[in-house]
Scaffold this motif. Sequence first.
Motif, PDB file in Angstrom:
ATOM      1  N   LEU A 101      11.737  90.112 -15.295  1.00  9.31           N
ATOM      2  CA  LEU A 101      11.168  91.282 -15.955  1.00  9.31           C
ATOM      3  C   LEU A 101      11.777  91.509 -17.338  1.00  9.31           C
ATOM      4  CD1 LEU A 101      10.947  93.707 -12.909  1.00  9.31           C
ATOM      5  CD2 LEU A 101       9.013  92.825 -14.241  1.00  9.31           C
ATOM      6  N   LYS A 102      13.056  91.179 -17.496  1.00  7.17           N
ATOM      7  CA  LYS A 102      13.703  91.317 -18.807  1.00  7.17           C
ATOM      8  C   LYS A 102      13.058  90.349 -19.795  1.00  7.17           C
ATOM      9  CE  LYS A 102      16.862  92.480 -21.861  1.00  7.17           C
ATOM     10  NZ  LYS A 102      16.241  92.188 -23.132  1.00  7.17           N
ATOM     11  N   ALA A 103      12.757  89.122 -19.361  1.00  8.28           N
ATOM     12  CA  ALA A 103      12.067  88.160 -20.234  1.00  8.28           C
ATOM     13  C   ALA A 103      10.673  88.677 -20.597  1.00  8.28           C
ATOM     14  CB  ALA A 103      11.981  86.789 -19.554  1.00  8.28           C
ATOM     15  N   ASP A 104       9.982  89.268 -19.618  1.00 10.04           N
ATOM     16  CA  ASP A 104       8.664  89.860 -19.888  1.00 10.04           C
ATOM     17  C   ASP A 104       8.778  91.022 -20.865  1.00 10.04           C
ATOM     18  OD1 ASP A 104       7.475  88.077 -18.136  1.00 10.04           O
ATOM     19  OD2 ASP A 104       7.287  89.520 -16.491  1.00 10.04           O
ATOM     20  N   LEU A 105       9.834  91.818 -20.734  1.00 12.08           N
ATOM     21  CA  LEU A 105      10.056  92.940 -21.644  1.00 12.08           C
ATOM     22  C   LEU A 105      10.261  92.438 -23.071  1.00 12.08           C
ATOM     23  CD1 LEU A 105      10.530  95.951 -22.227  1.00 12.08           C
ATOM     24  CD2 LEU A 105      12.934  95.594 -21.559  1.00 12.08           C
ATOM     25  N   ASP A 106      11.002  91.353 -23.212  1.00 13.73           N
ATOM     26  CA  ASP A 106      11.217  90.784 -24.549  1.00 13.73           C
ATOM     27  C   ASP A 106       9.892  90.337 -25.176  1.00 13.73           C
ATOM     28  OD1 ASP A 106      13.925  91.262 -24.299  1.00 13.73           O
ATOM     29  OD2 ASP A 106      14.412  89.194 -23.720  1.00 13.73           O
ATOM     30  N   LYS A 107       9.016  89.735 -24.379  1.00 13.87           N
ATOM     31  CA  LYS A 107       7.699  89.327 -24.885  1.00 13.87           C
ATOM     32  C   LYS A 107       6.863  90.546 -25.273  1.00 13.87           C
ATOM     33  CE  LYS A 107       7.525  85.160 -22.057  1.00 13.87           C
ATOM     34  NZ  LYS A 107       6.919  84.542 -20.869  1.00 13.87           N
ATOM     35  N   LEU A 108       6.943  91.588 -24.446  1.00 16.30           N
ATOM     36  CA  LEU A 108       6.209  92.819 -24.724  1.00 16.30           C
ATOM     37  C   LEU A 108       6.695  93.443 -26.032  1.00 16.30           C
ATOM     38  CD1 LEU A 108       4.212  95.028 -23.906  1.00 16.30           C
ATOM     39  CD2 LEU A 108       5.968  95.939 -22.371  1.00 16.30           C
ATOM     40  N   LYS A 109       7.992  93.480 -26.227  1.00 10.25           N
ATOM     41  CA  LYS A 109       8.541  94.017 -27.476  1.00 10.25           C
ATOM     42  C   LYS A 109       8.121  93.161 -28.670  1.00 10.25           C
ATOM     43  CE  LYS A 109      12.397  96.607 -25.557  1.00 10.25           C
ATOM     44  NZ  LYS A 109      13.847  96.798 -25.493  1.00 10.25           N
ATOM     45  N   GLY A 110       7.957  91.856 -28.438  1.00  7.20           N
ATOM     46  CA  GLY A 110       7.449  90.976 -29.494  1.00  7.20           C
ATOM     47  C   GLY A 110       6.026  91.339 -29.889  1.00  7.20           C
ATOM     48  N   LYS A 111       5.206  91.715 -28.915  1.00  5.33           N
ATOM     49  CA  LYS A 111       3.841  92.168 -29.217  1.00  5.33           C
ATOM     50  C   LYS A 111       3.887  93.424 -30.081  1.00  5.33           C
ATOM     51  CE  LYS A 111       1.674  90.716 -24.890  1.00  5.33           C
ATOM     52  NZ  LYS A 111       0.865  91.146 -23.742  1.00  5.33           N
ATOM     53  N   ILE A 112       4.730  94.356 -29.684  1.00  2.00           N
ATOM     54  CA  ILE A 112       4.844  95.617 -30.426  1.00  2.00           C
ATOM     55  C   ILE A 112       5.283  95.340 -31.857  1.00  2.00           C
ATOM     56  CG2 ILE A 112       6.105  97.799 -30.589  1.00  2.00           C
ATOM     57  CD1 ILE A 112       6.289  97.654 -27.439  1.00  2.00           C
ATOM     58  N   ASP A 113       6.308  94.516 -32.016  1.00  4.96           N
ATOM     59  CA  ASP A 113       6.820  94.210 -33.356  1.00  4.96           C
ATOM     60  C   ASP A 113       5.759  93.532 -34.215  1.00  4.96           C
ATOM     61  OD1 ASP A 113       9.250  95.306 -32.617  1.00  4.96           O
ATOM     62  OD2 ASP A 113      10.226  93.363 -32.278  1.00  4.96           O
ATOM     63  N   ALA A 114       5.061  92.547 -33.639  1.00  4.07           N
ATOM     64  CA  ALA A 114       4.036  91.822 -34.396  1.00  4.07           C
ATOM     65  C   ALA A 114       2.892  92.751 -34.789  1.00  4.07           C
ATOM     66  CB  ALA A 114       3.501  90.641 -33.587  1.00  4.07           C
ATOM     67  N   GLY A 115       2.420  93.544 -33.851  1.00  2.34           N
ATOM     68  CA  GLY A 115       1.316  94.458 -34.134  1.00  2.34           C
ATOM     69  C   GLY A 115       1.691  95.520 -35.154  1.00  2.34           C
ATOM     70  N   ALA A 116       2.899  96.065 -35.040  1.00  3.07           N
ATOM     71  CA  ALA A 116       3.354  97.102 -35.968  1.00  3.07           C
ATOM     72  C   ALA A 116       3.526  96.547 -37.377  1.00  3.07           C
ATOM     73  CB  ALA A 116       4.652  97.720 -35.466  1.00  3.07           C
ATOM     74  N   ALA A 117       3.830  95.265 -37.476  1.00  2.00           N
ATOM     75  CA  ALA A 117       4.014  94.630 -38.781  1.00  2.00           C
ATOM     76  C   ALA A 117       2.693  94.130 -39.372  1.00  2.00           C
ATOM     77  CB  ALA A 117       4.999  93.467 -38.668  1.00  2.00           C
ATOM     78  N   GLY A 118       1.588  94.386 -38.675  1.00  2.00           N
ATOM     79  CA  GLY A 118       0.283  93.958 -39.164  1.00  2.00           C
ATOM     80  C   GLY A 118      -0.063  92.523 -38.804  1.00  2.00           C
ATOM     81  N   GLY A 119       0.734  91.925 -37.935  1.00  2.00           N
ATOM     82  CA  GLY A 119       0.484  90.550 -37.508  1.00  2.00           C
ATOM     83  C   GLY A 119      -0.374  90.491 -36.258  1.00  2.00           C
ATOM     84  N   GLN A 120      -0.491  89.293 -35.727  1.00  2.00           N
ATOM     85  CA  GLN A 120      -1.279  89.074 -34.515  1.00  2.00           C
ATOM     86  C   GLN A 120      -0.333  88.938 -33.325  1.00  2.00           C
ATOM     87  OE1 GLN A 120      -4.632  89.126 -33.820  1.00  2.00           O
ATOM     88  NE2 GLN A 120      -3.916  88.897 -31.727  1.00  2.00           N
ATOM     89  N   PRO A 121      -0.308  89.911 -32.435  1.00  2.00           N
ATOM     90  CA  PRO A 121       0.555  89.792 -31.256  1.00  2.00           C
ATOM     91  C   PRO A 121       0.037  88.728 -30.290  1.00  2.00           C
ATOM     92  CG  PRO A 121      -0.670  91.855 -31.213  1.00  2.00           C
ATOM     93  CD  PRO A 121      -1.022  91.167 -32.482  1.00  2.00           C
ATOM     94  N   ALA A 122       0.939  88.237 -29.467  1.00  2.00           N
ATOM     95  CA  ALA A 122       0.594  87.206 -28.486  1.00  2.00           C
ATOM     96  C   ALA A 122      -0.012  87.856 -27.244  1.00  2.00           C
ATOM     97  CB  ALA A 122       1.830  86.396 -28.127  1.00  2.00           C
ATOM     98  N   VAL A 123      -1.280  88.285 -27.375  1.00  3.33           N
ATOM     99  CA  VAL A 123      -1.971  88.889 -26.235  1.00  3.33           C
ATOM    100  C   VAL A 123      -2.383  87.792 -25.264  1.00  3.33           C
ATOM    101  CG1 VAL A 123      -2.761  90.900 -27.535  1.00  3.33           C
ATOM    102  CG2 VAL A 123      -4.201  88.866 -27.425  1.00  3.33           C
ATOM    103  N   ALA A 124      -2.683  88.205 -24.046  1.00  2.00           N
ATOM    104  CA  ALA A 124      -3.084  87.248 -23.015  1.00  2.00           C
ATOM    105  C   ALA A 124      -4.360  86.524 -23.426  1.00  2.00           C
ATOM    106  CB  ALA A 124      -3.296  87.969 -21.690  1.00  2.00           C
ATOM    107  N   PRO A 125      -4.454  85.248 -23.088  1.00  2.00           N
ATOM    108  CA  PRO A 125      -5.660  84.492 -23.440  1.00  2.00           C
ATOM    109  C   PRO A 125      -6.845  84.884 -22.566  1.00  2.00           C
ATOM    110  CG  PRO A 125      -4.200  83.132 -22.113  1.00  2.00           C
ATOM    111  CD  PRO A 125      -3.476  84.428 -22.378  1.00  2.00           C
ATOM    112  N   ILE A 126      -8.033  84.555 -23.060  1.00  2.00           N
ATOM    113  CA  ILE A 126      -9.245  84.734 -22.261  1.00  2.00           C
ATOM    114  C   ILE A 126      -9.684  83.353 -21.785  1.00  2.00           C
ATOM    115  CG2 ILE A 126      -9.944  86.853 -23.419  1.00  2.00           C
ATOM    116  CD1 ILE A 126     -11.987  85.187 -25.005  1.00  2.00           C
ATOM    117  N   TRP A 127     -10.574  83.351 -20.807  1.00  2.00           N
ATOM    118  CA  TRP A 127     -11.073  82.084 -20.308  1.00  2.00           C
ATOM    119  C   TRP A 127     -11.990  81.448 -21.338  1.00  2.00           C
ATOM    120  CZ3 TRP A 127     -12.516  84.935 -15.262  1.00  2.00           C
ATOM    121  CH2 TRP A 127     -11.408  84.970 -14.422  1.00  2.00           C
TER     122      TRP A 127
END
Length: 135
Positions: A101-127
Amino acid sequence: NPNVIDSMGWLRYKQGVFNDVVDGAGTITQEGAVTLLTRAIRLSEPGIPNDAGLEHLGDAQWRAGLTTDALKTWRQASTAREGTIQFYRGLDGESARATELKADLDKLKGKIDAGAAGGQPAVAPIWPTTNTPAP
């Protein structure tokens, strides 16, 4: 049942249906991932963190173009996930689940940081879509 609705919402996400599908008269013919995942969160039991559901909703909101909502939802997911980690640590110290869960939290925080900086967060892929006609 919020778990069933969450699963339906995640299925819509994986299919690439983020927003509700409406017909020419404006009637919703298929609920999208954002609607379903929002409903699942609202129906969840109070006091039980739904960090995974919140993260899924944030991903759907991001893909639907609701970037401000996504950042807010991911921040809620981050807080909830920290609570979940503390729960698992309270059970048996630094368990494998708490570490995961800590590793998942780090990825989640990476999404927040990327999105807040105007970048593209690593959202889950689609089929991937196929062009193979149904039998």
